[in-house]
Write an enzyme that holds these catalytic residues in place. Structure first.
Site, mmCIF file in Angstrom:
data_model
loop_
_atom_site.group_PDB
_atom_site.id
_atom_site.type_symbol
_atom_site.label_atom_id
_atom_site.label_comp_id
_atom_site.label_asym_id
_atom_site.label_seq_id
_atom_site.Cartn_x
_atom_site.Cartn_y
_atom_site.Cartn_z
ATOM 1 N N GLY A 1 -9.652 -55.579 -63.636
ATOM 2 C CA GLY A 1 -9.965 -56.560 -64.680
ATOM 3 C C GLY A 1 -11.243 -57.303 -64.322
ATOM 4 O O GLY A 1 -12.351 -56.798 -64.497
ATOM 5 N N GLY A 2 -11.083 -58.500 -63.772
ATOM 6 C CA GLY A 2 -12.218 -59.390 -63.477
ATOM 7 C C GLY A 2 -13.410 -58.691 -62.827
ATOM 8 O O GLY A 2 -14.557 -58.877 -63.265
ATOM 9 N N GLU B 1 -0.471 -58.613 -70.457
ATOM 10 C CA GLU B 1 -0.935 -59.671 -71.368
ATOM 11 C C GLU B 1 -0.502 -59.378 -72.797
ATOM 12 O O GLU B 1 -0.232 -60.291 -73.572
ATOM 13 C CB GLU B 1 -2.467 -59.809 -71.254
ATOM 14 C CG GLU B 1 -2.847 -60.490 -69.951
ATOM 15 C CD GLU B 1 -4.200 -60.097 -69.382
ATOM 16 O OE1 GLU B 1 -5.018 -59.497 -70.103
ATOM 17 O OE2 GLU B 1 -4.418 -60.393 -68.187
ATOM 18 N N GLY C 1 -5.386 -61.382 -62.309
ATOM 19 C CA GLY C 1 -6.276 -62.513 -62.563
ATOM 20 C C GLY C 1 -5.973 -63.729 -61.713
ATOM 21 O O GLY C 1 -6.470 -64.824 -61.983
ATOM 22 N N ASN D 1 -10.967 -52.717 -67.246
ATOM 23 C CA ASN D 1 -10.421 -53.339 -68.451
ATOM 24 C C ASN D 1 -11.208 -54.623 -68.723
ATOM 25 O O ASN D 1 -11.016 -55.624 -68.042
ATOM 26 C CB ASN D 1 -8.929 -53.634 -68.195
ATOM 27 C CG ASN D 1 -8.280 -54.422 -69.325
ATOM 28 O OD1 ASN D 1 -8.875 -54.620 -70.384
ATOM 29 N ND2 ASN D 1 -7.067 -54.885 -69.097
ATOM 30 N N TRP D 2 -12.096 -54.548 -69.717
ATOM 31 C CA TRP D 2 -12.973 -55.695 -69.982
ATOM 32 C C TRP D 2 -12.218 -56.867 -70.619
ATOM 33 O O TRP D 2 -12.753 -57.961 -70.721
ATOM 34 C CB TRP D 2 -14.111 -55.298 -70.923
ATOM 35 C CG TRP D 2 -15.097 -54.308 -70.371
ATOM 36 C CD1 TRP D 2 -14.960 -53.527 -69.253
ATOM 37 C CD2 TRP D 2 -16.381 -53.994 -70.926
ATOM 38 N NE1 TRP D 2 -16.065 -52.747 -69.085
ATOM 39 C CE2 TRP D 2 -16.963 -53.003 -70.096
ATOM 40 C CE3 TRP D 2 -17.090 -54.433 -72.041
ATOM 41 C CZ2 TRP D 2 -18.227 -52.464 -70.351
ATOM 42 C CZ3 TRP D 2 -18.343 -53.886 -72.300
ATOM 43 C CH2 TRP D 2 -18.909 -52.919 -71.456
ATOM 44 N N LYS D 3 -11.038 -56.619 -71.122
ATOM 45 C CA LYS D 3 -10.247 -57.639 -71.841
ATOM 46 C C LYS D 3 -11.081 -58.259 -72.974
ATOM 47 O O LYS D 3 -11.814 -57.537 -73.640
ATOM 48 C CB LYS D 3 -9.727 -58.678 -70.849
ATOM 49 C CG LYS D 3 -8.949 -58.023 -69.693
ATOM 50 C CD LYS D 3 -8.189 -58.989 -68.857
ATOM 51 C CE LYS D 3 -7.458 -58.232 -67.748
ATOM 52 N NZ LYS D 3 -6.633 -59.074 -66.922
ATOM 53 N N SER E 1 -6.081 -57.956 -59.347
ATOM 54 C CA SER E 1 -7.075 -58.510 -58.411
ATOM 55 C C SER E 1 -7.669 -57.476 -57.457
ATOM 56 O O SER E 1 -7.873 -57.760 -56.274
ATOM 57 C CB SER E 1 -6.473 -59.688 -57.629
ATOM 58 O OG SER E 1 -6.075 -60.703 -58.522
ATOM 59 N N HIS F 1 -0.122 -53.422 -71.566
ATOM 60 C CA HIS F 1 -0.624 -54.346 -70.546
ATOM 61 C C HIS F 1 0.243 -55.611 -70.549
ATOM 62 O O HIS F 1 0.713 -56.039 -71.603
ATOM 63 C CB HIS F 1 -2.089 -54.694 -70.848
ATOM 64 C CG HIS F 1 -2.744 -55.446 -69.737
ATOM 65 N ND1 HIS F 1 -2.538 -56.793 -69.542
ATOM 66 C CD2 HIS F 1 -3.563 -55.041 -68.722
ATOM 67 C CE1 HIS F 1 -3.218 -57.181 -68.460
ATOM 68 N NE2 HIS F 1 -3.841 -56.127 -67.960
ATOM 69 N N GLU G 1 1.019 -52.780 -62.342
ATOM 70 C CA GLU G 1 0.287 -54.039 -62.283
ATOM 71 C C GLU G 1 1.277 -55.191 -62.152
ATOM 72 O O GLU G 1 1.789 -55.680 -63.163
ATOM 73 C CB GLU G 1 -0.530 -54.239 -63.559
ATOM 74 C CG GLU G 1 -1.563 -53.176 -63.814
ATOM 75 C CD GLU G 1 -2.734 -53.718 -64.628
ATOM 76 O OE1 GLU G 1 -3.842 -53.670 -64.132
ATOM 77 O OE2 GLU G 1 -2.501 -54.213 -65.736
#
Ligand code: PGA
Length: 266
Positions: free
Chosen positions: A246-247, A109, A185, A20-22, A225, A107, A179
């Site tokens: 993610g990251g 976010e 993150g 997930n590049w966000k 993470s 998600h 999640e």
């Protein structure tokens, strides 16, 4: 002998690693470069399912560049109407015609910053499936909810409201991602035991409303993470069928190491 082999294949779930590049990267040039690197680094893998979810503006270039590879493209969100006066939104048919196969829905976010509710998530899943997009439906509790011991109630509500009224067939084309919000993150990962416990619980929720075969086949990803150095410990659990990263997916090197961890378990 033959029968045994067929049964085993039927019961085996694949591993799916999704990135997930966000809201990254800032330019099309960097998105292109990341796709190029991914294409190189992921070429040797042949078993795990791989999905990358760039921002909307990079979807078409990712589809073009990764055409002919085993990497599928997903979007990070959608709106449930197909078209109309909904400024700023994007719809399932638009994503489908751009070449997407997957879409992340709900998600944390989106839920936190854009006030998405379980009801919204449900509508989005229906819209995605109407256009043959596979939803990756995210659920998970906040730190406060975990500390007050209501995490399973929260996840149960998210899962049952999201999947309300859906058919067995629809469930076969859907992925769930657990999640925990406190692990996204933050560098804090749920321990493999914490993650496995919740994944097993989610699978048991599916079994309450659907057949054993649907619950056995459901892919349940862990997100929060996930890094090359913790991927194997998480992915080797019975009910953890992949990762939503993610990251660590913004580096082709670390994303491919996570894919490797999944692939080695198959
Ligand atoms: P993270 O994000 O790997 O950076 O924690 C995961 C996610 O939000 O899907």
């Amino acid at each position: 002998m033959q029968v045994e082999l067929i049964d085993k294949t039927y019961n085996m779930r694949n591993k799916l690693i999704a990135g997930n590049w966000k809201l990254n990267p800032a330019t099309s040039d960097s998105a292109l470069e990341l796709c190029r690197q991914l294409k190189l680094r992921l070429a040797p893998f042949s078993k795990a399912k791989i999905v990358v979810c760039p921002p909307f503006t990079a979807l078409c270039l990712a589809v073009d560049l990764l055409k002919g590879t085993r990497i599928s493209i997903g979007a990070q969100n959608l709106y449930w109407e197909d078209s109309g006066a909904y400024t700023g939104e994007i719809s399932a048919p638009m994503l489908k015609s751009a070449g997407c196969e997957y879409v992340i829905i709900g998600h944390s976010e989106r839920r936190l910053f854009f006030h998405e509710t379980n009801e919204n998530v449900h509508h989005k899943i229906i819209a995605a499936q109407r256009h043959n997009l596979i939803p990756i439906v995210c659920v998970g509790e906040t730190l406060q909810q975990r500390e007050s011991g209501v995490m399973k109630d929260v996840v149960m509500e998210q899962v049952t409201e999201a999947l309300r009224g859906m058919s067995e067939q629809a469930l076969q084309n859907l992925v769930i991602a657990y999640e925990p919000v406190w692990a996204i993150g933050t560098g804090k990962t749920a321990t493999p035991a914490q993650a496995e416990e919740m994944h097993e619980f989610i699978r048991s929720l599916i079994l309450e409303d659907f057949t054993k075969s649907v619950s056995d086949q459901m892919l349940i990803l862990y997100g929060g993470s996930v890094k090359p150095d913790n991927a194997r410990d998480l992915l080797q659990n019975t009910n953890i069928d992949g990762a939503l990263v993610g990251g660590a997916c913004l580096s082709a090197e670390s994303f491919s190491e996570i894919v490797r961890a999944g692939e080695e378990l198959l």
